[in-house]
Design a protein around this motif. Structure first.
Motif, short mmCIF file in Angstrom:
data_model
loop_
_atom_site.label_atom_id
_atom_site.label_comp_id
_atom_site.label_asym_id
_atom_site.label_seq_id
_atom_site.Cartn_x
_atom_site.Cartn_y
_atom_site.Cartn_z
N THR A 96 66.84 25.65 68.25
CA THR A 96 66.51 24.33 67.69
C THR A 96 65.15 23.83 68.15
O THR A 96 64.75 22.71 67.82
CB THR A 96 67.58 23.32 68.13
OG1 THR A 96 67.62 23.27 69.55
CG2 THR A 96 68.95 23.72 67.60
N ASN A 126 60.96 23.77 68.59
CA ASN A 126 59.88 23.79 67.61
C ASN A 126 58.57 24.11 68.32
O ASN A 126 58.44 23.94 69.54
CB ASN A 126 59.80 22.45 66.89
CG ASN A 126 58.94 22.55 65.63
OD1 ASN A 126 58.54 23.64 65.22
ND2 ASN A 126 58.68 21.41 65.01
N GLU A 176 57.73 27.19 57.67
CA GLU A 176 57.86 25.77 57.41
C GLU A 176 57.26 25.43 56.04
O GLU A 176 56.09 25.79 55.79
CB GLU A 176 57.12 24.96 58.50
CG GLU A 176 57.64 25.21 59.91
CD GLU A 176 56.74 24.62 60.97
OE1 GLU A 176 57.23 23.83 61.78
OE2 GLU A 176 55.53 24.97 60.97
N SER A 235 65.38 26.58 47.82
CA SER A 235 65.36 26.69 49.28
C SER A 235 64.73 28.03 49.66
O SER A 235 64.64 28.97 48.87
CB SER A 235 66.78 26.61 49.82
OG SER A 235 67.57 27.69 49.32
N ALA A 259 60.17 20.46 49.83
CA ALA A 259 61.05 19.83 50.82
C ALA A 259 62.23 20.69 51.18
O ALA A 259 63.35 20.22 51.26
CB ALA A 259 61.52 18.47 50.31
N ALA A 260 62.02 21.97 51.37
CA ALA A 260 63.11 22.87 51.77
C ALA A 260 63.24 22.85 53.29
O ALA A 260 62.34 22.44 54.02
CB ALA A 260 62.83 24.27 51.26
N ALA A 261 64.35 23.33 53.74
CA ALA A 261 64.58 23.42 55.18
C ALA A 261 63.79 24.60 55.75
O ALA A 261 63.69 25.66 55.12
CB ALA A 261 66.05 23.60 55.45
N PRO A 262 63.21 24.47 56.95
CA PRO A 262 62.47 25.58 57.55
C PRO A 262 63.40 26.71 57.98
O PRO A 262 64.60 26.50 58.17
CB PRO A 262 61.78 24.93 58.74
CG PRO A 262 62.62 23.76 59.08
CD PRO A 262 63.21 23.26 57.79
#
Length: 466
Positions: free
Chosen positions: A104, A106, A87, A63, A93-96
């Protein structure tokens, strides 16, 4: 063709050019400052972007980890427009990760075709967030480990801060240029007026010449105007020589005719009537014409000279005193409204002019003749406006007067309305010619008393010039 005043033309052109130059300078400086401010803003976003890059890595559990500290509280306050965002890309496929200020929300990513990366693999673009803030975004993509896992790093800043700074600078710039421009226009106007002042002195010198107060343009002038003054003086000298030559020619012709006329007058005395009377009357008329043209030639030579001066009071008093002796049955009243007046003409011409009018008034007056002298009002028609002073002389009698058509006939040379009275019919025409030669005016009208009113406008001399 534009304003006729040279001063107005120069001031107008200088003002227009100065205003256009200041506006151009203001626009150019504002544009350059805006470019500099935007470039500095981009540099700030780039520095913040690399701070985020240096603070983020791949931690345990594959991560993203790290805690970027950018030293700006706006990145921790919501809806400020100051955000950072990391990102993962591709199979990573890690969380941004995002700044607290973004929450929240974008930020959309424009396509590379629309906004390509530069040689440093960076790109800057503008957008608006969900809260209506206009943003400037700095973006790059970085490989985080040897496995090729990469992430997109973005840092945004609110353009309102740049716009406020540019607006504040532009306001101060425009105020400074306005003050400088007003002062510059004032100094420029004074410089132009000072530079054109010699032209005003030249104009006054010409007015003095036309007013009979000077014969040449005198004084020191700048090198650009001095040739003009010299040429005008040369033109005046040339004109004076032409007038003098013409006067001499007329005088020579008149003198050459005096002897033949005198012979004719002598011969007329021995001729039998009525032939002798005809020859005598015609010879006397020729003699009067010769004398008239001699006077006109002399006046033409003297009228522009500052030496032609004649005090009004003694001449008028002497003429009225003579008329009282010649006409003891009539009253002659002299009224000089402004004592000390000086005519800009020869004494002989003044005596001939006033004398002819007094003789004519005495010939037809019933019992009274009034002479009034004063300064004429400014703006009189029919006279030279360049002269500073004109003197008005009016002579009124209480006789039968003349009708308008009779006045026209009386002013014609050699015309006599009353053949029973002595005279040649040249008196009024001589008065008119002399006043015209001195650029004055002469007219006849009916007096209030019913008689004839003769009005003369003759050139005067101001007290300073006298």
């Amino acid at each position: 063709m534009g304003p006729r005043s040279l001063t107005v033309r120069v001031l107008l052109l200088a003002t227009v050019w100065y205003a256009a130059a200041l506006v151009t300078i203001a626009v150019v400086i504002s544009a350059l400052y805006r470019q500099g401010a935007e470039r500095a803003f981009n540099d700030l976003l780039r520095a913040q972007l690399y701070n985020v890059i240096n603070s983020v890595s791949i931690g345990d559990g594959d991560s993203l980890s790290g805690s970027p500290s950018l030293g700006d509280l706006r990145f921790s306050q919501p809806e400020t427009g100051w955000y950072w965002l990391v990102e993962p890309l591709g199979n990573f496929a890690a969380a941004p990760m995002a700044s607290t200020s973004l929450g929240t929300a974008n930020l959309p990513v424009p396509s590379t075709e629309e906004t390509p990366f530069d040689q440093s693999y960076e790109r800057f673009y503008g957008m608006s967030d969900e809260f209506g803030n206009r943003l400037r975004v700095a973006e790059t993509e970085v490989i985080l480990d040897e496995g090729g896992r990469a992430a997109r790093f973005r840092v945004s800043g609110n353009l309102i801060s740049v716009e406020e700074e540019i607006q504040a600078f532009s306001t101060r710039l425009y105020a400074a240029l306005a003050v400088f421009g007003f002062g510059g226009l004032l100094v420029n106007g004074l410089a132009i007026l000072y530079g054109l002042k010699p032209l005003d002195r030249a104009r006054r010198a010409l007015e003095a010449i036309r007013g009979g107060e000077a014969e040449r343009i005198e004084g020191q002038f700048p090198r650009e105007i001095e040739p003009l003054a010299n040429e005008i003086n040369a033109l005046i000298d040339s004109n004076r020589r032409i007038v003098e030559r013409a006067r001499m020619q007329v005088g020579n012709l008149a003198h050459s005719l005096k002897t033949p006329i005198a012979v004719l007058l002598n011969e007329s005395r021995v001729l039998k009537k009525p032939h002798g009377e005809v020859v005598k009357s015609q010879a006397e008329a020729m003699q009067a014409q010769v004398a008239s043209y001699l006077n006109r030639a002399r006046i033409a030579a003297q009228r522009e000279s500052v030496l032609a001066r004649c005090e009004a009071d003694p001449v008028l008093e002497r003429l009225t005193r003579v008329m009282r002796r010649l006409n003891p049955d009539k009253e002659f009243e002299l009224d000089v409204a402004a004592p000390g007046l000086v005519f800009a003409m020869e004494q002989q011409d003044l005596e001939e002019t006033i004398g002819n009018l007094l003789e004519n008034a005495a010939r037809y007056a019933a019992s009274r003749v009034k002479v009034a002298v004063g300064v004429a009002a400014s703006g009189e028609e029919g006279v030279d406006p360049a002269r500073r002073q004109w003197i008005e002389v009016t002579i009124e009698d209480d006789g039968p007067g003349l009708e308008p058509d009779q006045i026209v006939e009386a002013l014609k040379r050699g015309r006599r309305l009353d053949e029973s009275k002595p005279g040649t019919g040249l008196g009024l025409s001589i008065v008119k010619e002399i006043s015209t030669e001195y650029q004055g005016a002469f007219g006849l009208s009916r007096a209030i008393s019913g008689g004839l009113r003769a009005r003369l406008l003759l050139p005067g001399v101001s007290k300073d010039a006298a």
